[in-house]
Design an enzyme around this catalytic site. Structure first.
Site, PDB file in Angstrom:
ATOM      1  N   TYR A   1      26.472  -6.828   2.846  1.00 22.31           N
ATOM      2  CA  TYR A   1      26.596  -5.365   2.859  1.00 22.31           C
ATOM      3  C   TYR A   1      26.039  -4.789   4.150  1.00 22.31           C
ATOM      4  O   TYR A   1      25.002  -5.258   4.660  1.00 22.31           O
ATOM      5  CB  TYR A   1      25.813  -4.741   1.704  1.00 22.31           C
ATOM      6  CG  TYR A   1      26.416  -5.017   0.361  1.00 22.31           C
ATOM      7  CD1 TYR A   1      27.570  -4.359  -0.049  1.00 22.31           C
ATOM      8  CD2 TYR A   1      25.838  -5.937  -0.504  1.00 22.31           C
ATOM      9  CE1 TYR A   1      28.136  -4.614  -1.288  1.00 22.31           C
ATOM     10  CE2 TYR A   1      26.393  -6.202  -1.741  1.00 22.31           C
ATOM     11  CZ  TYR A   1      27.539  -5.536  -2.123  1.00 22.31           C
ATOM     12  OH  TYR A   1      28.094  -5.795  -3.348  1.00 22.31           O
TER      13      TYR A   1
ATOM     14  N   LYS B   1      26.507  -4.483  14.927  1.00 25.93           N
ATOM     15  CA  LYS B   1      25.974  -5.844  14.806  1.00 25.93           C
ATOM     16  C   LYS B   1      26.800  -6.656  13.809  1.00 25.93           C
ATOM     17  O   LYS B   1      27.097  -7.837  14.031  1.00 25.93           O
ATOM     18  CB  LYS B   1      24.528  -5.770  14.324  1.00 25.93           C
ATOM     19  CG  LYS B   1      23.943  -7.112  13.970  1.00 25.93           C
ATOM     20  CD  LYS B   1      22.610  -7.281  14.583  1.00 25.93           C
ATOM     21  CE  LYS B   1      22.058  -8.648  14.366  1.00 25.93           C
ATOM     22  NZ  LYS B   1      21.045  -8.955  15.360  1.00 25.93           N
TER      23      LYS B   1
ATOM     24  N   GLU C   1      27.936  -4.094 -13.202  1.00 30.26           N
ATOM     25  CA  GLU C   1      26.499  -3.810 -13.078  1.00 30.26           C
ATOM     26  C   GLU C   1      26.046  -2.734 -14.048  1.00 30.26           C
ATOM     27  O   GLU C   1      25.039  -2.060 -13.825  1.00 30.26           O
ATOM     28  CB  GLU C   1      26.156  -3.420 -11.628  1.00 30.26           C
ATOM     29  CG  GLU C   1      27.053  -2.358 -11.037  1.00 30.26           C
ATOM     30  CD  GLU C   1      26.808  -2.109  -9.539  1.00 30.26           C
ATOM     31  OE1 GLU C   1      25.778  -2.539  -9.004  1.00 30.26           O
ATOM     32  OE2 GLU C   1      27.671  -1.460  -8.917  1.00 30.26           O
TER      33      GLU C   1
ATOM     34  N   ASP D   1      21.152  -2.847 -10.741  1.00 31.68           N
ATOM     35  CA  ASP D   1      21.708  -1.732 -11.515  1.00 31.68           C
ATOM     36  C   ASP D   1      21.773  -2.081 -12.997  1.00 31.68           C
ATOM     37  O   ASP D   1      21.488  -1.245 -13.849  1.00 31.68           O
ATOM     38  CB  ASP D   1      23.113  -1.373 -11.008  1.00 31.68           C
ATOM     39  CG  ASP D   1      23.062  -0.415  -9.834  1.00 31.68           C
ATOM     40  OD1 ASP D   1      22.702   0.749 -10.048  1.00 31.68           O
ATOM     41  OD2 ASP D   1      23.373  -0.842  -8.707  1.00 31.68           O
TER      42      ASP D   1
ATOM     43  N   ILE E   1      22.099  -8.845   2.098  1.00 31.00           N
ATOM     44  CA  ILE E   1      21.834  -7.549   2.726  1.00 31.00           C
ATOM     45  C   ILE E   1      21.269  -7.669   4.139  1.00 31.00           C
ATOM     46  O   ILE E   1      20.983  -6.656   4.766  1.00 31.00           O
ATOM     47  CB  ILE E   1      20.845  -6.719   1.857  1.00 31.00           C
ATOM     48  CG1 ILE E   1      19.595  -7.535   1.558  1.00 31.00           C
ATOM     49  CG2 ILE E   1      21.521  -6.235   0.587  1.00 31.00           C
ATOM     50  CD1 ILE E   1      18.492  -6.747   0.854  1.00 31.00           C
ATOM     51  N   HIS E   2      21.088  -8.901   4.633  1.00 32.32           N
ATOM     52  CA  HIS E   2      20.450  -9.053   5.942  1.00 32.32           C
ATOM     53  C   HIS E   2      21.102 -10.230   6.683  1.00 32.32           C
ATOM     54  O   HIS E   2      21.410 -11.246   6.058  1.00 32.32           O
ATOM     55  CB  HIS E   2      18.945  -9.300   5.762  1.00 32.32           C
ATOM     56  CG  HIS E   2      18.160  -9.170   7.036  1.00 32.32           C
ATOM     57  ND1 HIS E   2      18.082 -10.200   7.955  1.00 32.32           N
ATOM     58  CD2 HIS E   2      17.440  -8.149   7.538  1.00 32.32           C
ATOM     59  CE1 HIS E   2      17.332  -9.805   8.977  1.00 32.32           C
ATOM     60  NE2 HIS E   2      16.929  -8.556   8.754  1.00 32.32           N
TER      61      HIS E   2
ATOM     62  N   ASP F   1      40.315 -38.863 -13.837  1.00 30.59           N
ATOM     63  CA  ASP F   1      41.358 -38.194 -14.623  1.00 30.59           C
ATOM     64  C   ASP F   1      41.326 -36.686 -14.323  1.00 30.59           C
ATOM     65  O   ASP F   1      40.552 -36.247 -13.477  1.00 30.59           O
ATOM     66  CB  ASP F   1      41.200 -38.543 -16.114  1.00 30.59           C
ATOM     67  CG  ASP F   1      39.900 -38.045 -16.695  1.00 30.59           C
ATOM     68  OD1 ASP F   1      39.052 -37.595 -15.913  1.00 30.59           O
ATOM     69  OD2 ASP F   1      39.741 -38.088 -17.920  1.00 30.59           O
TER      70      ASP F   1
HETATM   71  N1  COA Z   1      24.084  -5.660   8.540  1.00 28.50           N
HETATM   72  C1  COA Z   1      24.128  -5.737   9.882  1.00 28.50           C
HETATM   73  N2  COA Z   1      23.028  -5.763  10.652  1.00 28.50           N
HETATM   74  C2  COA Z   1      21.838  -5.707  10.012  1.00 28.50           C
HETATM   75  C3  COA Z   1      21.728  -5.615   8.624  1.00 28.50           C
HETATM   76  C4  COA Z   1      22.924  -5.594   7.867  1.00 28.50           C
HETATM   77  N3  COA Z   1      22.920  -5.499   6.541  1.00 28.50           N
HETATM   78  N4  COA Z   1      20.435  -5.585   8.283  1.00 28.50           N
HETATM   79  C5  COA Z   1      19.746  -5.654   9.419  1.00 28.50           C
HETATM   80  N5  COA Z   1      20.577  -5.718  10.478  1.00 28.50           N
HETATM   81  C6  COA Z   1      20.233  -5.851  11.902  1.00 28.50           C
HETATM   82  C7  COA Z   1      19.256  -4.801  12.362  1.00 28.50           C
HETATM   83  O1  COA Z   1      19.940  -3.648  12.795  1.00 28.50           O
HETATM   84  C8  COA Z   1      18.557  -5.522  13.472  1.00 28.50           C
HETATM   85  O2  COA Z   1      19.422  -5.526  14.594  1.00 28.50           O
HETATM   86  P1  COA Z   1      18.859  -5.251  16.063  1.00 28.50           P
HETATM   87  O3  COA Z   1      18.028  -6.450  16.391  1.00 28.50           O
HETATM   88  O4  COA Z   1      20.081  -5.106  16.879  1.00 28.50           O
HETATM   89  O5  COA Z   1      18.053  -3.985  15.944  1.00 28.50           O
HETATM   90  C9  COA Z   1      18.482  -6.952  12.983  1.00 28.50           C
HETATM   91  O6  COA Z   1      19.568  -7.081  12.073  1.00 28.50           O
HETATM   92  C10 COA Z   1      17.191  -7.291  12.296  1.00 28.50           C
HETATM   93  O7  COA Z   1      16.965  -6.383  11.246  1.00 28.50           O
HETATM   94  P2  COA Z   1      15.507  -6.129  10.625  1.00 28.50           P
HETATM   95  O8  COA Z   1      14.709  -5.308  11.569  1.00 28.50           O
HETATM   96  O9  COA Z   1      14.955  -7.416  10.195  1.00 28.50           O
HETATM   97  O10 COA Z   1      15.864  -5.306   9.310  1.00 28.50           O
HETATM   98  P3  COA Z   1      15.666  -3.740   9.085  1.00 28.50           P
HETATM   99  O11 COA Z   1      14.216  -3.495   8.793  1.00 28.50           O
HETATM  100  O12 COA Z   1      16.308  -2.971  10.193  1.00 28.50           O
HETATM  101  O13 COA Z   1      16.506  -3.496   7.765  1.00 28.50           O
HETATM  102  C11 COA Z   1      17.220  -3.542   5.506  1.00 28.50           C
HETATM  103  C12 COA Z   1      16.201  -4.072   6.520  1.00 28.50           C
HETATM  104  C13 COA Z   1      17.045  -4.262   4.184  1.00 28.50           C
HETATM  105  C14 COA Z   1      17.032  -2.028   5.337  1.00 28.50           C
HETATM  106  C15 COA Z   1      18.619  -3.825   6.102  1.00 28.50           C
HETATM  107  O14 COA Z   1      18.744  -5.212   6.204  1.00 28.50           O
HETATM  108  C16 COA Z   1      19.802  -3.214   5.371  1.00 28.50           C
HETATM  109  O15 COA Z   1      20.110  -2.056   5.599  1.00 28.50           O
HETATM  110  N6  COA Z   1      20.502  -4.007   4.547  1.00 28.50           N
HETATM  111  C17 COA Z   1      21.680  -3.558   3.855  1.00 28.50           C
HETATM  112  C18 COA Z   1      21.341  -2.647   2.699  1.00 28.50           C
HETATM  113  C19 COA Z   1      22.546  -2.298   1.886  1.00 28.50           C
HETATM  114  O16 COA Z   1      23.648  -2.219   2.380  1.00 28.50           O
HETATM  115  N7  COA Z   1      22.350  -2.084   0.573  1.00 28.50           N
HETATM  116  C20 COA Z   1      23.418  -1.754  -0.319  1.00 28.50           C
HETATM  117  C21 COA Z   1      23.966  -2.958  -1.026  1.00 28.50           C
HETATM  118  S1  COA Z   1      22.813  -3.730  -2.113  1.00 28.50           S
HETATM  119 MG    MG Z   2      24.783  -1.318  -7.379  1.00 23.93          MG
END
Ligand code: COA
Ligand code: MG
Length: 294
Positions: A8, A19, A130, A157, A223-224, A271
């Site tokens: 996500y 990114k 969910e 959820d 998510i990361h 089989d």
């Molecule tokens: N997609 C793309 N890039 C991501 C990312 C994601 N889901 N999560 C982090 N990154 C990027 C950051 O922008 C950062 O890039 P940079 O070095 O160019 O600045 C790098 O990866 C490292 O990120 P980090 O600093 O470790 O994480 P954060 O503190 O910025 O964010 C979260 C943490 C959890 C808030 C973030 O990972 C996120 O937004 N995840 C998705 C949440 C989501 O979509 N939830 C809904 C579905 S359950």
């Molecule tokens: Mg949900």
């Protein structure tokens, strides 16, 4: 198409969207739903459109998660889907609790295909289960339309809806998780396991992903970016399994030519259930082309 790591990306965060275009996740899912606050929904739609139109994504597939049809944002989200249809593989429906939701989305994506003269059926659907209601209706949801290819399990959820407290062992969601898997298999869909929200704990993630793979899931929502390789490795079959599957598949092709139903590999009888196993392993490894259609 393997869908092991389903990542996500918040739709209103340009840096993450850009990114995400460079990441080799199996699926990158641009989120307009819960990752985006209500007062930023419009901005997110515009940003998602711009990034999709200006970047080539390295991921296997790009999906969009829209808001549920009962929310004030759903129609505008579907207008965005229509705009960017050539650049996406499908639409993920959150909190899917009845089959009409899938029919509603199917109508919209069909119109999107017509708008761009895309082949009918090019846009796929996926449903997040969910809510308690979604879970009791999961079978009718699963067979609503052939466009629906994937069921995803939303543990957080669901726990909130059930009044359950999440634990590391997950007993509170075990029944729901397995019920979703059974429904997916019963109707030939892929099943994608829940998010592991402690995104810095890669060991915990690996443990949970391996467990999901053993249960039969095809992949996991993440998510990361750091979670991508961990999940891909956990869902890739181990080398010895893969060797076995290749051997079985090859022996199966030869046996077929010779008209034999049962044959032997490595001193063991093979089989149909074992042939199916081998085929699933090859699909998981992304060798499904060799193994024919799922
Ligand atoms: N997609 C793309 N890039 C991501 C990312 C994601 N889901 N999560 C982090 N990154 C990027 C950051 O922008 C950062 O890039 P940079 O070095 O160019 O600045 C790098 O990866 C490292 O990120 P980090 O600093 O470790 O994480 P954060 O503190 O910025 O964010 C979260 C943490 C959890 C808030 C973030 O990972 C996120 O937004 N995840 C998705 C949440 C989501 O979509 N939830 C809904 C579905 S359950
Ligand atoms: Mg949900």
């Amino acid at each position: 198409m393997p869908r092991r790591a389903w990542l996500y990306v918040p739709g209103d965060q340009e840096r993450k969207l850009v990114k995400a275009a460079t990441l080799e996740a199996d699926v990158v899912c641009l989120d307009l739903e819960d990752a985006v606050a209500p007062d930023r929904k419009a901005e997110a739609r515009e940003l998602v459109a711009r990034v999709l139109e200006s970047h080539v994504f390295q991921a296997g597939e790009v999906w969009i998660r829209v808001n549920a049809p009962t929310t004030p944002w759903a129609e505008a989200d579907m207008a965005l889907v229509r705009r960017v249809a050539p650049n996406i593989r499908g639409v993920l429906l959150p909190k899917t609790d009845a089959s009409w939701v899938v029919h509603w989305a199917a109508r919209h994506v069909q119109q999107a295909e017509e708008t761009h003269a895309l082949p009918p059926g090019r846009l796929a659907l996926a449903a997040l289960i969910e809510t308690a209601r979604g879970l009791v209706h999961v079978e009718t949801i699963a067979r609503a339309t052939p466009r629906l290819q994937v069921l995803l399990f939303g543990a957080e959820d669901l726990a909130a809806d059930l009044g359950a407290l999440r634990t590391p062992e997950g007993r509170e969601i075990a029944y729901a998780r397995s019920r979703l898997l059974v429904a997916a298999r019963a109707f030939g869909l892929q099943a994608i396991d829940m998010v592991y929200i402690a995104y810095k704990d890669l060991e915990g993630l690996e443990r949970e992903a391996r467990e999901a793979a053993r249960l039969g899931f095809d992949g996991k929502q993440i998510i990361h970016p750091a979670q991508v390789p961990v999940v891909q490795a956990a869902f890739a079959p181990p080398e010895d399994q893969l060797q076995w599957a290749r051997q079985v598949w090859q022996a199966y092709q030869e046996a077929q030519k010779e008209g034999r139903g049962v044959f032997v590999v490595d001193g063991k009888m093979i089989d149909p259930p074992l042939i199916r196993q081998a085929r699933r392993i090859l699909e998981r490894a992304g060798e499904q082309g060799k193994a024919g259609r799922r």
